[in-house]
Design a protein around this motif. Structure first.
Motif, mmCIF file in Angstrom:
data_model
loop_
_atom_site.group_PDB
_atom_site.id
_atom_site.type_symbol
_atom_site.label_atom_id
_atom_site.label_comp_id
_atom_site.label_asym_id
_atom_site.label_seq_id
_atom_site.Cartn_x
_atom_site.Cartn_y
_atom_site.Cartn_z
ATOM 1 N N HIS A 190 -0.043 -3.875 -4.966
ATOM 2 C CA HIS A 190 0.316 -5.279 -4.790
ATOM 3 C C HIS A 190 1.478 -5.423 -3.810
ATOM 4 N N ILE A 191 2.432 -4.518 -3.858
ATOM 5 C CA ILE A 191 3.551 -4.570 -2.919
ATOM 6 C C ILE A 191 3.059 -4.349 -1.494
ATOM 7 N N GLN A 192 2.133 -3.411 -1.289
ATOM 8 C CA GLN A 192 1.593 -3.175 0.047
ATOM 9 C C GLN A 192 0.859 -4.402 0.577
ATOM 10 N N THR A 193 0.119 -5.088 -0.301
ATOM 11 C CA THR A 193 -0.595 -6.290 0.128
ATOM 12 C C THR A 193 0.378 -7.388 0.526
ATOM 13 N N LEU A 194 1.433 -7.572 -0.243
ATOM 14 C CA LEU A 194 2.437 -8.582 0.101
ATOM 15 C C LEU A 194 3.134 -8.243 1.414
ATOM 16 N N GLU A 195 3.443 -6.974 1.624
ATOM 17 C CA GLU A 195 4.102 -6.583 2.872
ATOM 18 C C GLU A 195 3.201 -6.816 4.077
ATOM 19 N N ALA A 196 1.902 -6.577 3.916
ATOM 20 C CA ALA A 196 0.974 -6.829 5.025
ATOM 21 C C ALA A 196 0.926 -8.318 5.361
ATOM 22 N N GLY A 197 0.889 -9.181 4.341
ATOM 23 C CA GLY A 197 0.893 -10.623 4.596
ATOM 24 C C GLY A 197 2.188 -11.085 5.227
ATOM 25 N N ILE A 198 3.321 -10.542 4.804
ATOM 26 C CA ILE A 198 4.613 -10.936 5.368
ATOM 27 C C ILE A 198 4.705 -10.531 6.829
ATOM 28 N N ARG A 199 4.237 -9.328 7.170
ATOM 29 C CA ARG A 199 4.269 -8.900 8.570
ATOM 30 C C ARG A 199 3.431 -9.813 9.451
ATOM 31 N N THR A 200 2.250 -10.186 8.976
ATOM 32 C CA THR A 200 1.390 -11.047 9.779
ATOM 33 C C THR A 200 2.005 -12.423 9.969
ATOM 34 N N LEU A 201 2.568 -12.985 8.904
ATOM 35 C CA LEU A 201 3.185 -14.305 9.015
ATOM 36 C C LEU A 201 4.387 -14.273 9.964
ATOM 37 N N SER B 54 5.478 -21.293 7.320
ATOM 38 C CA SER B 54 6.853 -20.858 7.076
ATOM 39 C C SER B 54 7.201 -20.964 5.600
ATOM 40 N N ARG B 55 6.683 -22.015 4.939
ATOM 41 C CA ARG B 55 6.878 -22.118 3.487
ATOM 42 C C ARG B 55 6.111 -21.011 2.758
ATOM 43 N N ARG B 56 4.942 -20.710 3.263
ATOM 44 C CA ARG B 56 4.161 -19.622 2.679
ATOM 45 C C ARG B 56 4.908 -18.297 2.814
ATOM 46 N N LEU B 57 5.549 -18.064 3.945
ATOM 47 C CA LEU B 57 6.318 -16.847 4.149
ATOM 48 C C LEU B 57 7.465 -16.758 3.148
ATOM 49 N N ALA B 58 8.151 -17.857 2.929
ATOM 50 C CA ALA B 58 9.255 -17.854 1.969
ATOM 51 C C ALA B 58 8.755 -17.536 0.560
ATOM 52 N N ALA B 59 7.584 -18.073 0.192
ATOM 53 C CA ALA B 59 7.027 -17.794 -1.133
ATOM 54 C C ALA B 59 6.646 -16.330 -1.279
ATOM 55 N N LEU B 60 6.029 -15.747 -0.239
ATOM 56 C CA LEU B 60 5.653 -14.336 -0.303
ATOM 57 C C LEU B 60 6.873 -13.434 -0.355
ATOM 58 N N THR C 99 -7.385 -2.894 2.066
ATOM 59 C CA THR C 99 -6.216 -3.397 1.349
ATOM 60 C C THR C 99 -5.445 -4.410 2.176
ATOM 61 N N THR C 100 -5.261 -4.137 3.455
ATOM 62 C CA THR C 100 -4.496 -5.043 4.307
ATOM 63 C C THR C 100 -5.363 -6.071 5.007
ATOM 64 N N ASP C 101 -6.698 -5.976 4.897
ATOM 65 C CA ASP C 101 -7.581 -6.902 5.599
ATOM 66 C C ASP C 101 -8.052 -8.052 4.729
ATOM 67 N N LYS C 102 -7.756 -8.017 3.425
ATOM 68 C CA LYS C 102 -8.213 -9.072 2.541
ATOM 69 C C LYS C 102 -7.249 -10.243 2.458
ATOM 70 N N THR C 103 -6.072 -10.097 3.052
ATOM 71 C CA THR C 103 -5.099 -11.169 2.969
ATOM 72 C C THR C 103 -5.510 -12.331 3.856
ATOM 73 N N ARG C 104 -5.240 -13.538 3.374
ATOM 74 C CA ARG C 104 -5.612 -14.709 4.152
ATOM 75 C C ARG C 104 -4.674 -14.913 5.332
ATOM 76 N N GLU C 105 -3.501 -14.249 5.327
ATOM 77 C CA GLU C 105 -2.578 -14.402 6.439
ATOM 78 C C GLU C 105 -3.103 -13.734 7.701
ATOM 79 N N LYS C 106 -3.922 -12.707 7.568
ATOM 80 C CA LYS C 106 -4.410 -11.999 8.753
ATOM 81 C C LYS C 106 -5.542 -12.741 9.430
ATOM 82 N N HIS C 107 -6.482 -13.277 8.641
ATOM 83 C CA HIS C 107 -7.661 -13.912 9.230
ATOM 84 C C HIS C 107 -7.610 -15.437 9.169
ATOM 85 N N GLY C 108 -6.588 -15.993 8.500
ATOM 86 C CA GLY C 108 -6.364 -17.426 8.548
ATOM 87 C C GLY C 108 -7.541 -18.247 8.065
#
Length: 542
Positions: free
Chosen positions: A103-114, A144-150, A377-386
């Motif tokens: 879960h931490i790796q998934t959150l970090e992937a979303g934060i990097r993309t955002l 930006s609000r999404r980034l703060a939440a993540l 693991t890092t490709d399922k986040t909605r931040e990468k594919h929007g």
């Protein structure tokens, strides 16, 4: 080819380490069911209490704390039951820790993309390798609000991990949340309560080598008689000596029954678990045991008789048979499955498709199956594919984890090995080098079929592309590429080119043009020069 990442080496996947078989406990009397429910409820409370104590220990857990917990459980059950409960608790806590790390790796992937997309100007187009900026100021603000939440969620999870805290629910968090959505789940409160209690029961025992029939707590004899060692508070329910209760049901494993019978005849360890299927109102007994570590065959041995390359997709397996030299044999094969519906339906669909795939691979004579070592693991986040919601659902639908475990175990029974390859660029390069050349009026080649060829060639150690350039001094002009323009005066320069063999007869080559002999120039200036002096014989004088 700049910018391509380095490909990982292919390897043979190790075989399965354990075996599990299940059979139904038929013809149970009401007294049998009452005893099973009482045992499951009593030991389930002990397991919940032990899990709470283990979570409270966190990173301070030691052999002394484990021994004290086991002594407390032994007084309320038995030494063997206490050992089984503490072992299950440790396994559940370790699984929660692994899920926490993922879960931490998934959150970090979303934060990097955002952070990357927010750093770009609004409207910046994206590339194949990185997403662009957001389309509007409104989208930029919401992200930006999404980034703060993540970031806040990530900080909380990291703090939990550093402190050794895990979030565990006996019975399952999903089933717990279903309590608030009974109408959507089409359940009544009574049905939900029955399922919830059954999931929290604990009727299991670990095997012991050297003990009678491999298990002292739940004992199954060769003729199928099942008896349970009752915990101390329920000893008054015993119907046989030594505090044991014998069920009226007889068990007989249709699958791997001979292997199970050989183990219990030699008093080798066999673990058992009894559970209730509340939807069917049926009781089941599951037997499991470990196998000795089997040495995998060398990669060269797996390549000796060719390979079956398999491309995994959201709704089917695309397979192609290749010989040891990497040449495709025959036509592509598809093995469809439907992953919609319940978990049981999806599991049955994958098992049926894998069974067909393995039977066909066995018929081809190949010794191994090549498959991609996928990890989304890092490709399922909605931040990468929007906004590409359908693409995210497509990736999430590909059965990666369950497919790996089931394919390895089922292939071992067929005598086939599994070779895992790097999934990078298989679909792109397969379509580039194999899709058009193999397409004929009677053979339809898809991008997935070409990817199966690329996967198989990579597992065999060959490059994906069909042919490579020979060394410089082995080409037709002794130096330089053989397709380079020949200089004037070269014999055959204006001749007809050899016929193409990479397309159907009468069709158009992959480059979209037909090859023909060059036509003569329309002007004197462009006429070819032979640079040869010719003397007319009439001008000769005696």
């Amino acid at each position: 080819m700049g910018g391509l990442r380095e490909l990982a080496a292919s390897f043979v996947v190790p075989g399965p380490r354990g075996v599990a078989v299940r059979d139904r406990l038929k013809h149970l009397t009401p007294q049998d069911e009452t005893v099973l429910r009482a045992v499951g409820e009593h030991q389930g409370r002990l397991a919940s209490r032990d899990l709470k104590a283990r979570c409270a220990d966190g990173l301070q857990h030691s052999a002394d704390t484990w021994a004290s917990r086991k002594r407390a459980l032994t007084a309320l059950s038995s030494s063997r039951i206490a050992g089984a409960i503490t072992k299950a608790t440790h396994d559940q806590w370790a699984l929660a820790r692994r899920c926490q790390a993922t879960h931490i790796q998934t959150l970090e992937a979303g934060i990097r993309t955002l952070r990357h997309r927010l750093s770009l100007p609004i409207g910046t187009p994206g590339t194949k390798r990185a997403a662009g900026g957001y389309r509007s100021r409104s989208g930029w603000f919401h992200k930006s609000r999404r980034l703060a939440a993540l970031e806040a969620r990530h900080a909380a999870v990291v703090a939990d991990r550093q402190a050794g805290r895990v979030r565990v629910v006996r019975g399952g968090r999903r089933l717990l949340n279903t309590r608030h959505h009974l109408t959507r789940a089409r359940l009544t409160e009574g049905r939900w309560r029955e399922r919830w209690e059954a999931e929290r029961w604990f009727i299991a025992a670990d095997g012991e080598s050297g003990k009678r029939f491999g298990n002292e707590t739940i004992r199954v004899t060769p003729d199928g008689e099942v008896s349970i060692k009752l915990p101390a508070p329920l000893a008054h329910l015993a119907n046989t000596p030594h505090g044991r209760y014998t069920l009226t049901a007889r068990i007989g494993f249709a699958h791997r029954g001979v292997e199970w019978a050989d183990r219990i005849a030699a008093n080798r360890a066999v673990a058992y678990r009894i559970h209730l299927d509340t939807d069917r109102h049926r009781w089941y007994l599951t037997a499991s045991w470990q196998r000795p570590t089997v040495q995998t065959i060398p990669l060269e041995t797996a390549r000796a008789r060719g390979m079956v390359g398999v491309d995994t997709n959201a709704d089917h397996f695309a397979a192609y048979h290749l010989d040891p030299h990497g040449n495709p044999i025959g036509n592509p094969h598809h093995f469809p499955y439907d992953l919609s519906g319940t978990t049981t339906h999806r599991d049955a669909q994958i098992r049926h498709a894998l069974t067909q795939l393995l039977h066909w691979a066995k018929q081809t004579g190949a010794a191994a199956i090549a498959i991609e070592d996928l990890d989304f693991t890092t490709d399922k986040t909605r931040e990468k594919h929007g906004r590409r919601k359908q693409f995210r659902q497509l990736i999430s639908g590909i059965p990666t984890g369950r497919l790996k475990a089931r394919l390895v175990s089922m292939a071992a029974e067929q005598g086939l090995s599994i070779v895992a390859v790097d999934p990078a660029y298989t679909s792109m390069w397969g379509a580039q080098h194999w899709q058009k050349p193999l397409a004929t009026p009677k053979r339809k080649m898809s991008r997935h079929d070409a990817a199966g060829i690329a996967i198989g060639r990579r597992a065999l150690g060959h490059p994906v592309r069909r042919r490579t350039a020979p060394p410089p001094h082995d080409r037709s002009d002794r130096a330089g590429h053989r397709t380079a323009q020949a200089p004037p005066g070269t014999r055959g320069r204006e001749g007809t080119r050899p016929p193409a063999t990479d397309h159907a007869p009468g069709g158009v080559p992959p480059n979209g043009t037909r090859k023909r002999e060059p036509s003569a120039s329309n002007t004197v200036r462009d006429a070819p020069r032979t640079q040869q002096w010719v003397q007319d014989s009439l001008l000769r004088t005696g």
